[in-house]
Design an enzyme around this catalytic site. Structure first.
Site, PDB file in Angstrom:
ATOM      1  N   MET A 525      52.532  82.159  47.046  1.00 52.39           N
ATOM      2  CA  MET A 525      51.929  81.024  47.743  1.00 52.39           C
ATOM      3  C   MET A 525      50.641  80.579  47.056  1.00 52.39           C
ATOM      4  O   MET A 525      50.344  79.388  46.976  1.00 52.39           O
ATOM      5  CB  MET A 525      51.681  81.371  49.207  1.00 52.39           C
ATOM      6  N   ASP A 526      49.861  81.542  46.558  1.00 51.23           N
ATOM      7  CA  ASP A 526      48.697  81.186  45.746  1.00 51.23           C
ATOM      8  C   ASP A 526      49.118  80.353  44.540  1.00 51.23           C
ATOM      9  O   ASP A 526      48.492  79.343  44.201  1.00 51.23           O
ATOM     10  CB  ASP A 526      47.995  82.450  45.245  1.00 51.23           C
ATOM     11  N   HIS A 527      50.166  80.783  43.862  1.00 56.80           N
ATOM     12  CA  HIS A 527      50.586  80.123  42.626  1.00 56.80           C
ATOM     13  C   HIS A 527      51.173  78.746  42.901  1.00 56.80           C
ATOM     14  O   HIS A 527      50.887  77.779  42.178  1.00 56.80           O
ATOM     15  CB  HIS A 527      51.597  81.004  41.896  1.00 56.80           C
ATOM     16  N   ALA A 530      48.335  76.386  43.668  1.00 58.62           N
ATOM     17  CA  ALA A 530      47.606  76.013  42.453  1.00 58.62           C
ATOM     18  C   ALA A 530      48.374  74.977  41.647  1.00 58.62           C
ATOM     19  O   ALA A 530      47.799  74.007  41.130  1.00 58.62           O
ATOM     20  CB  ALA A 530      47.335  77.254  41.604  1.00 58.62           C
TER      21      ALA A 530
END
Length: 727
Positions: A525-527, A530
């Site tokens: 989810m971070d990636h 981003a």
């Protein structure tokens, strides 16, 4: 309202898989005219929930590309700007259309051993990615329900196309910007796969396969994922006091020690004594980051998601009125839904009747990176923001990382930090010092793009909100990442990847029948967040090139995570439709024909017809190579599961030759290796040869470059405004 950045851009979507379809969806809802080209019988996924979401906001034409419609398709390409394809349809010789930006999304790049199909499960298995996720009740890898390579490849395609469009807007040439499911998978593997000649004690990081994620079951059977020790919240403190020291110690002794949760066992007992609603109220009031593990699709009911238009209601011609993921970004002017997925061939007459002139012959390629000459100033920290600017650096931008004097807090987790910082130059700056304002002003004045993921109330104290930045440079582009989006009551709440894996449903979907929720170590989810921001900032760059106006872009973990729920929809009565496959308790697979199997010397992964599913007990007695051969002879796609992890991938000579491995000298780690190229663009080199920086490593060069004299810099160092490594 100013026209959208890519209004007037014509995109031909000749793909059928998730990655190409979603990349085209993002372009459509950013303003492009997207034409979905289907085979004469229609896209094979028509009628599914996924098709309805992936193909929203497009126009449809069904064509026999190898026969009667070949000439008409050529005319469509003559008037188009972008072609997205995944090999599903027969295409003409694209060299006769040099004006096109072309994006081919394959399973693996050309020349990769095995030439795998575009199947996430098989690509993850053969590349070694699948072995990064351990099973709960047995040795070996776990089947992963989320098609992570495809989701990342969708954003890589959108980013690559956005960078090409930005280059064209700046007078440059179009060209290919290919990617693959494997390259998509490499994005989250950046924080897991690395090798150093001289590793430090902390180089292996904290994302260990053996660490139990902080997920606790409540009295009502709901599991909560928390990201901070909750011992001092009112309810937890009360329950621990009621247990008493002896019972707390006894409960703790039943579980392995944890570096962050010193009362893990007592916490387990406490959480099980109260329902989830009571715990959520207690934890949220104490500013503890927490979310429940929900089924995929339940988040469509979330008030914060609706406040940010991350959920939309669409009247689909096949499904009726349903909730789907909305456009995940806030951009100027706004993106959004143009309409439901079209009926097959709905727009044939209009498209064939349109007079769209053939595009002019483009200028020759300069052979330079796509974002050469673009400067980005990155005030962000952790991962969800800084990875976006690392991708811009990969594409050729000059990225200045501004971090605290003690360094980005993520440096404490070396593996995760190194996985999102390559290609940048570092300036260590105390943002709270009065003397920093002059440095910030000069940095912003020379920047095309400014990014950070600070909570906006804190950013305003440092002069880093959009009005402050625009006062310094009127046409600046401002990119911001938050956890829950820029609107709604949770807009300033802290958040982590784990919380959105939980609430978007993937911790339950990947758990297996009857098991506790499972966090995927890839931190996707971070990636995904981003990458969505990188795409949005490129849209803003295109808009500035055509209008002269700056703008702001807002991405969030919530928006990116909801988009991954696209194969599930919610009816008006709250029922969920779409996803029906369930993972078995041993996490081997969702069906007999799509599964992992143990062999005498390892594991194999296979996918094929359900009515011919193999006897996995018979496979268990065979060497993996023989098992794969037998499966393929029966019509299954099958591969050996690579269990060598990062070293096997990073030291494979073919991977190095293909650019899939990046290698660079580092002042601390010696020769440092990471996953390499996310795109294949032979005419526009990627800039992946600079290692992640040491804190403040490039401070003097950066300060001199924005006009500070040697005496000025010495004064800034003396006053502890900046820190240089040698000081």
């Amino acid at each position: 309202m100013t026209a959208a950045a890519i209004a007037g851009v014509r995109v031909i979507d000749a793909s059928t898989g998730l990655a190409g379809s979603v990349a085209a969806l993002m372009l459509a809802e950013s303003g492009a005219d997207v034409v979905k080209v289907e085979p004469p019988a229609g896209d094979p996924r028509r009628g599914t929930v996924a098709f309805a979401a992936w193909n929203r906001s497009k126009r449809s034409i069904a064509m026999d590309l190898a026969g009667a419609d070949a000439m008409a398709f050529g005319e469509l390409l003559n008037g188009a700007d972008v072609l997205i394809h995944d090999g599903a349809l027969p295409l003409p010789d694209l060299s006769t259309h040099p004006h096109l930006i072309t994006c081919r999304i394959s399973g693996v790049p050309d020349g990769f051993a095995g030439d795998l199909p575009a199947d996430d499960f098989l690509v993850m298995a053969a590349s070694g990615a699948l072995a990064e996720q351990p099973a709960l009740h047995r040795d070996g890898p776990a089947f992963i329900q989320l098609p992570l390579g495809s989701w990342c490849a969708a954003w890589l395609a959108a980013i690559g196309i956005g960078a090409r469009l930005a280059q064209v807007a700046r007078g440059g040439a179009p060209g290919p910007v290919d990617t693959s499911l494997l390259q998509g998978m490499l994005v989250p593997l950046m924080m897991l796969w690395r090798h150093a000649e001289t590793p430090t004690p902390g180089f292996d990081g904290r994302i260990d396969k053996r660490v139990l994620p902080s997920i606790f079951e409540c009295a009502d059977g709901v599991w909560l994922h928390i990201m901070k020790n909750a011992d001092d919240t009112p309810l937890m403190r009360q329950l621990l006091d009621e247990m008493g020291p002896d019972e707390v110690a006894k409960a703790n002794a039943e579980w392995p020690p944890h570096f962050r949760y010193t009362n893990w066992g007592a916490n387990v007992r406490a959480f099980r004594s109260r329902p989830s609603a009571e715990w959520l109220a207690d934890l949220w009031a104490a500013d503890i980051p927490v979310q429940p593990a929900l089924p995929v699709g339940a988040l469509y009911d979330d008030a914060q998601a609706r406040a940010n238009a991350y959920v939309v209601e669409v009247d689909d011609p096949d499904l009726g009125r349903v909730r789907q993921p909305g456009f995940p970004l806030r951009i100027d002017p706004p993106g959004g839904v143009k309409g439901p997925a079209p009926r097959a061939d709905e727009h044939r007459a209009a498209l064939l009747g349109e007079a769209r002139p053939r595009k002019a012959t483009p200028p020759p390629s300069t052979g330079r990176p796509l974002l050469d000459g673009i400067r980005v100033v990155d005030f962000g920290n952790y991962l969800a923001g800084p990875l976006s600017t690392m991708m811009l650096a990969d594409l050729g931008a000059d990225v200045i990382k501004v971090e605290p004097l003690a360094g980005d807090p993520m440096r404490a987790n070396e593996s995760a930090f190194l996985g999102c910082q390559r290609g940048k130059r570092s300036l260590a700056l105390d943002l709270g010092h009065a003397g920093a304002r002059a440095v910030i002003a000069r940095l912003v004045a020379g920047a095309d793009i400014v990014h950070h993921n600070l909570r906006l109330p804190a950013a305003r104290r440092f002069g880093l909100d959009y009005p402050d930045l625009r006062a310094i440079r009127g046409d600046v582009i401002f990119g911001h990442v938050s956890a829950y989006g820029p609107a709604g009551e949770r807009c300033y709440w802290p958040g982590y990847d784990q919380l959105f894996q939980a609430s978007a449903g993937w911790e339950l979907a990947n758990a297996g029948e009857g098991n506790r929720p499972v966090w995927l170590r890839f931190g996707m989810m971070d990636h995904l967040c981003a990458m969505s921001l990188a795409y949005g900032m490129l849209l803003a760059l295109i808009r500035r090139e055509t209008s002269g106006e700056g703008s702001q872009v807002a991405a969030s973990l919530l928006g990116a995570s909801i988009l991954t729920m696209a194969d599930v929809a919610m009816r008006p009565d709250g029922t969920l439709i779409g996803r029906s496959d369930r993972l078995d308790r041993l996490q081997l697979g969702p069906s007999p024909g799509r599964r992992l199997a143990s062999c005498a010397d390892g594991w194999v992964a296979f996918a094929g017809p359900e009515d011919k599913a193999p006897d996995t007990e018979a496979l268990a007695a065979l060497p993996a190579r023989e098992a794969v051969d037998r499966l393929r002879a029966r019509g299954f796609a099958a591969v050996i599961v690579e269990e060598g992890g990062g070293p096997a991938f990073l030291f494979d000579e073919d991977h190095v030759r293909q650019g899939l491995v990046a290698s660079y000298p580092h002042p601390v780690y010696g020769r440092l290796r990471h996953p390499g190229a996310f795109w294949s663009m032979p005419d526009a080199p990627l800039t992946i040869g600079r290692a992640p920086p040491v804190a403040g490593q490039h401070g003097r060069d950066i300060l001199e470059g924005i006009g500070f004299s040697g005496d000025d810099i010495d004064a800034l160092v003396r006053d502890r405004v900046v820190m240089l490594p040698e000081t």
